[in-house]
Design a protein around this motif. Structure first.
Motif, PDB file in Angstrom:
ATOM      1  N   HIS A   2      37.973 -31.276  46.104  1.00 46.75           N
ATOM      2  CA  HIS A   2      38.208 -31.847  47.436  1.00 46.75           C
ATOM      3  C   HIS A   2      37.631 -33.248  47.581  1.00 46.75           C
ATOM      4  CE1 HIS A   2      34.157 -30.056  49.056  1.00 46.75           C
ATOM      5  NE2 HIS A   2      34.044 -30.481  47.842  1.00 46.75           N
ATOM      6  N   GLY A   3      38.156 -33.923  48.598  1.00 42.41           N
ATOM      7  CA  GLY A   3      37.695 -35.285  48.832  1.00 42.41           C
ATOM      8  C   GLY A   3      36.327 -35.311  49.501  1.00 42.41           C
ATOM      9  N   GLY A   4      36.002 -34.237  50.213  1.00 42.60           N
ATOM     10  CA  GLY A   4      34.714 -34.186  50.901  1.00 42.60           C
ATOM     11  C   GLY A   4      34.794 -34.818  52.278  1.00 42.60           C
ATOM     12  N   LEU A   5      35.266 -34.011  53.238  1.00 44.00           N
ATOM     13  CA  LEU A   5      35.425 -34.540  54.609  1.00 44.00           C
ATOM     14  C   LEU A   5      34.129 -35.104  55.176  1.00 44.00           C
ATOM     15  CD1 LEU A   5      37.722 -32.022  56.537  1.00 44.00           C
ATOM     16  CD2 LEU A   5      38.181 -34.398  55.922  1.00 44.00           C
ATOM     17  N   ARG A   6      33.003 -34.499  54.737  1.00 40.47           N
ATOM     18  CA  ARG A   6      31.739 -34.936  55.359  1.00 40.47           C
ATOM     19  C   ARG A   6      31.410 -36.390  55.022  1.00 40.47           C
ATOM     20  NH1 ARG A   6      27.237 -33.982  51.517  1.00 40.47           N
ATOM     21  NH2 ARG A   6      28.293 -33.270  49.657  1.00 40.47           N
ATOM     22  N   TYR A   7      31.932 -36.889  53.883  1.00 45.51           N
ATOM     23  CA  TYR A   7      31.663 -38.291  53.558  1.00 45.51           C
ATOM     24  C   TYR A   7      32.343 -39.236  54.537  1.00 45.51           C
ATOM     25  CZ  TYR A   7      30.023 -36.560  49.093  1.00 45.51           C
ATOM     26  OH  TYR A   7      29.353 -35.891  48.116  1.00 45.51           O
ATOM     27  N   LEU A  54      33.698 -44.143  52.337  1.00 50.51           N
ATOM     28  CA  LEU A  54      35.121 -43.994  52.064  1.00 50.51           C
ATOM     29  C   LEU A  54      35.445 -44.075  50.576  1.00 50.51           C
ATOM     30  CD1 LEU A  54      36.810 -45.945  54.983  1.00 50.51           C
ATOM     31  CD2 LEU A  54      35.904 -43.638  54.896  1.00 50.51           C
ATOM     32  N   HIS A  55      34.674 -44.883  49.850  1.00 45.21           N
ATOM     33  CA  HIS A  55      34.989 -45.022  48.423  1.00 45.21           C
ATOM     34  C   HIS A  55      34.805 -43.696  47.692  1.00 45.21           C
ATOM     35  CE1 HIS A  55      30.679 -45.552  48.748  1.00 45.21           C
ATOM     36  NE2 HIS A  55      30.567 -45.364  47.462  1.00 45.21           N
ATOM     37  N   LEU A  56      33.818 -42.887  48.133  1.00 45.43           N
ATOM     38  CA  LEU A  56      33.607 -41.593  47.481  1.00 45.43           C
ATOM     39  C   LEU A  56      34.764 -40.647  47.765  1.00 45.43           C
ATOM     40  CD1 LEU A  56      29.813 -40.720  47.965  1.00 45.43           C
ATOM     41  CD2 LEU A  56      30.970 -41.643  45.953  1.00 45.43           C
ATOM     42  N   TYR A  61      41.844 -39.297  55.891  1.00 47.27           N
ATOM     43  CA  TYR A  61      41.851 -38.470  54.665  1.00 47.27           C
ATOM     44  C   TYR A  61      43.230 -38.556  54.002  1.00 47.27           C
ATOM     45  CZ  TYR A  61      39.761 -34.454  52.094  1.00 47.27           C
ATOM     46  OH  TYR A  61      39.180 -33.621  51.158  1.00 47.27           O
ATOM     47  N   ASP A  62      44.279 -38.424  54.816  1.00 47.41           N
ATOM     48  CA  ASP A  62      45.654 -38.526  54.285  1.00 47.41           C
ATOM     49  C   ASP A  62      45.907 -39.912  53.695  1.00 47.41           C
ATOM     50  OD1 ASP A  62      46.370 -35.944  54.964  1.00 47.41           O
ATOM     51  OD2 ASP A  62      47.183 -36.507  56.924  1.00 47.41           O
ATOM     52  N   LEU A  63      45.448 -40.927  54.436  1.00 45.70           N
ATOM     53  CA  LEU A  63      45.680 -42.301  53.961  1.00 45.70           C
ATOM     54  C   LEU A  63      44.974 -42.540  52.634  1.00 45.70           C
ATOM     55  CD1 LEU A  63      45.339 -44.406  57.236  1.00 45.70           C
ATOM     56  CD2 LEU A  63      47.381 -44.168  55.790  1.00 45.70           C
TER      57      LEU A  63
END
Ligand code: FAD
Length: 528
Positions: free
Chosen positions: A63-68, A74-76, A122-124
Motif C-alpha cells: 500500500h501507499g500508506g494513507l497516513r503519510y 507525498l514522495h513516500l 492518493y489516486d493522483l
C-alpha cells in the motif's frame, strides 16, 4: 520438477562470493534477487526460516500508506504506490487488489471532506498504475457495502483500492528468484560471528541449526539485512556501534470471517485510542490489527499479550457491534517487530525523511535498516547500488531488471486453462482456487505431482483446501525443512485452521522425511 536446493555449509565455504546477505526476510530477499539479477555472485543466509522474522508477521498490505498523506510525505506515498503497481505486475497471484471501505464517524480526527481530498490525492499519486479510483459514499451507500458496520455516528466514507499479499510467500518467491539466478541460499544457517581481515569484514562464521555443524562464508562485501536484529549484527561488527533502530511491536489476531461479517477490508480509527487499524479479509478468515507498542522483547520472543488481544477485540467490536467477539473467537494471532529507525538528529535531512537507512559500519559491512514490505524492491536496488560502489564495479546496467522480471509463478497470467486440469484431477474448486492464489503460473507443477502420485491430491487438513502435493513442492522448490516451515510460512495452516494445523503435522512430517506420499495412506486422509 527442477529442485531448488538449500545450500550446504560446504557449498557456502566453497567459494568467495561477491556479496553475502545476512537475513532472509523480505529486505535480504530483495537484495539477493537484485544483486543476482545484476550478475553478482551472491549468498543469502537466514538463521531461522526465510521470512520467519517480521516478514511473515505484517498486515500483508502492499500500500501507499494513507497516513503519510496526513504528514504531507507525498514522495513516500508516490514511491510506495509505484512499487504497488510493479508488484501487482511481477507477482499477480500473490499481490492482489483489495477494495477498502473507509467509514467516517462523527468526531473522527479526519473529517469526511479531508478523507475525500486525501483519497483524490492518493489516486493522483498512483497515476496511470492506479488499481481503481476511489468513490466517496454517503451513509446509506456505505452501509449497503458493509451492512454490519456500526450505524451510530456514521456520516459516510469512501471505497478505495489497495493491495494485499501473503508476506511470507512473497519473501520465499523473491528468494527463489535469486536462487534461479545463481544465488546460494540457505535457511536455518545463523551468523555467529563476523570474519575480519584488517579493517574489513570479509565474511561470517556460520552455524547450521539443522545439522549443528559450524562453517564459514567469505565475501567481498557483506550486507546486514536482519531487520529488527540489525543492531545485534552491527554490534558483532563493532561492539561500540550505536543503535539505529527503535522497534515497536505490532499484533494481529485471526477470527472466522463469518463472526465479523465484514465484506471488505476496512480501515478505521480505533475508538479505544484513535489509532488507525484494519479489519482484513483472508478467505474464510478475518484478521484484525494492529497494535503499536514499545517493547523490550527480543524479536525471537515477541508474542501478543492478553492486553493486545483485548485491545484488538474491543476495537473490532466497536466497529461491528453485532459481532460480540470474545477471546474464544480468536483462532490465532501473531506479533512482529517493526524495524523502525530511531530518531537520528545527526542524519542529513534526506535520510530523516525516508523510512529506511543504508549505512556503512566501521569495518565496511553495509546495513540496511527500516523500510517496509511494499518498498522492498526499491530499497534493494539502492543497497545494490551501494554494494557496487563498495566493489568499485558499475552495476547500473542491470538496475531495471528487478522491475521487469516476474517472480516465480508470475510469468503467466492465470486463465481458465489453469483451472480445468485441476478439476479434472478431482480437486475441489476450493483447492484449485487456493492453488492458483499460491502458485499462479506454477500451479501445473502441483498437478503434475498429483498425477505422478495420486495420494498427493489428498487434503492435508479437513478444514483447509491445501493438499499434500504442496508439502512436496515446499520441500523441493521452496526450501522448507521443518514442519513449522510448512505450517507457518508455506501453507500457513497455523493461521487458517482451528487447531493451528496440528492435524496435518504427521503427514507433513512424513512427507518432509520421506519426500514421497506412500506413507499418506495410513494417515486418515482429509478427503478432496
Ligand atoms: C505488525 C506489522 C505490520 C506490518 N504491516 C506492513 C504492511 O502491511 N505493509 C508493509 O509494506 N509493511 C508492513 N510492515 C513492515 C514490514 O513487515 C517490515 O518492514 C519487513 O517485513 C521487514 O523485513 P526485514 O527483512 O527487514 O526483516 P525480517 O523479516 O525480520 O528479516 C530479518 C531476518 O534476519 C534473520 N537474522 C537475524 N539474525 C540473524 C543472524 N545472526 N544470522 C542469520 N540470520 C539472521 C532473521 O531470522 C530474519 O528472518 C509491518 C510490520 C509489522 C511489525
Amino acid at each position: 520438477m527442477a529442485p531448488s536446493v538449500r545450500a550446504s555449509l560446504r557449498d557456502l565455504a566453497s567459494r568467495r562470493v561477491d556479496l553475502l546477505v545476512i537475513g532472509g526476510g523480505i529486505t535480504g530477499a530483495g537484495v539477493a534477487r537484485d544483486a543476482a539479477l545484476r550478475g553478482l555472485d551472491v549468498a543469502l543466509i537466514d538463521g531461522q526460516d526465510f521470512g520467519a522474522g517480521t516478514s511473515s508477521r505484517s498486515s500483508r498490505l502492499i500500500h501507499g500508506g494513507l497516513r503519510y498523506l496526513e504528514q504531507a510525505r507525498l514522495h513516500l506515498v508516490f514511491e510506495a504506490l509505484r512499487e504497488r503497481r510493479i508488484l501487482l505486475r511481477l507477482a499477480p497471484h500473490l499481490v492482489r487488489p483489495v477494495p477498502f471501505v473507509l467509514p467516517v464517524f462523527r468526531g473522527d480526527r479526519v473529517p469526511r471532506w479531508k478523507t475525500a481530498l486525501g483519497l483524490t490525492l492518493y489516486d493522483l499519486l498512483a497515476g496511470r498504475g492506479n488499481v481503481r479510483r476511489h468513490r466517496t459514499l454517503g451513509k446509506r451507500a456505505l452501509l449497503d457495502l458493509e451492512p454490519l458496520l456500526r450505524e451510530r455516528g456514521l456520516t459516510g466514507g469512501a471505497l478505495y483500492h489497495d493491495a494485499q499479499c501473503d508476506d511470507a510467500r512473497l519473501t520465499i518467491a523473491t528468494i527463489r528468484a535469486a536462487a534461479g539466478h545463481g544465488a546460494l541460499v540457505a535457511n536455518h544457517v545463523a551468523v555467529t560471528g563476523l570474519i575480519r581481515d584488517g579493517a574489513r569484514v570479509v565474511g561470517a562464521l556460520l552455524r547450521d541449526r539443522i545439522t549443528g555443524e559450524d562453517g564459514e562464508a567469505r565475501a567481498r562485501v557483506v550486507v546486514n539485512a536482519t531487520g529488527p536484529w540489525s543492531d545485534r549484527l552491527r554490534r558483532l561488527e563493532d561492539p561500540a556501534a550505536l543503535p539505529i533502530l527503535r522497534p515497536t511491536k505490532g499484533s494481529h489476531l485471526v477470527v472466522r470471517a463469518a463472526r465479523v461479517g465484514n465484506r471488505h477490508a476496512v480501515i478505521f480509527t480505533s475508538p479505544v485510542d484513535g489509532r488507525v487499524m484494519f479489519v482484513l479479509p483472508w478467505g474464510d478468515w478475518t484478521y484484525i490489527g494492529t497494535t503499536d507498542t514499545d517493547t523490550a522483547e527480543s524479536p525471537e520472543e515477541v508474542r501478543p499479550t492478553e492486553e493486545d488481544l483485548v485491545y484488538l477485540l474491543r476495537s473490532a467490536n466497536a466497529l461491528y457491534p453485532g459481532a460480540h467477539l470474545g477471546p474464544e473467537d480468536v483462532v490465532s494471532s501473531w506479533s512482529g517487530l517493526r524495524p523502525l529507525l530511531a530518531a537520528a538528529p545527526a542524519s542529513p535531512a534526506s535520510d530523516v525523511s525516508r523510512e529506511h537507512r543504508i549505512l556503512r559500519g566501521s569495518f565496511g559491512m553495509i546495513s540496511i535498516a527500516g523500510g517496509k514490505l511494499t518498498t522492498f524492491r526499491r530499497m534493494a536496488a539502492e543497497v545494490v547500488d551501494r554494494v557496487g560502489k563498495e566493489l568499485a564495479q558499475p552495476l547500473s546496467l542491470g538496475r531495471r531488471r528487478s522491475e521487469e522480471e516476474p517472480l516465480p509463478g508470475g510469468e503467466a497470467a492465470v486463465s481458465e486453462g489453469f483451472r480445468t486440469p485441476g478439476l479434472e484431477l478431482g480437486l475441489s474448486e476450493a483447492t484449485v482456487e487456493h492453488l492458483l492464489r499460491q502458485y499462479g503460473g506454477e500451479t501445473p507443477a502441483i498437478y503434475t505431482l498429483c498425477r505422478e502420485r495420486p495420494a498427493l491430491a489428498e487434503r492435508l487438513h479437513p478444514e483447509h483446501p491445501a493438499i499434500a502435493a504442496q508439502v512436496v513442492f515446499a520441500a523441493r522448490r521452496e526450501f522448507a525443512v521443518t514442519a513449522e516451515d510448512v505450517l507457518e510460512r508455506r501453507i500457513r495452516l497455523v493461521h487458517e485452521t482451528q487447531d493451528r494445523g496440528e492435524k496435518a503435522r504427521p503427514v507433513i512430517d512424513r512427507l518432509l522425511r520421506d519426500g514421497g506420499p506412500s506413507s499418506l495412506t495410513d494417515t486418515a486422509p482429509a478427503g478432496r
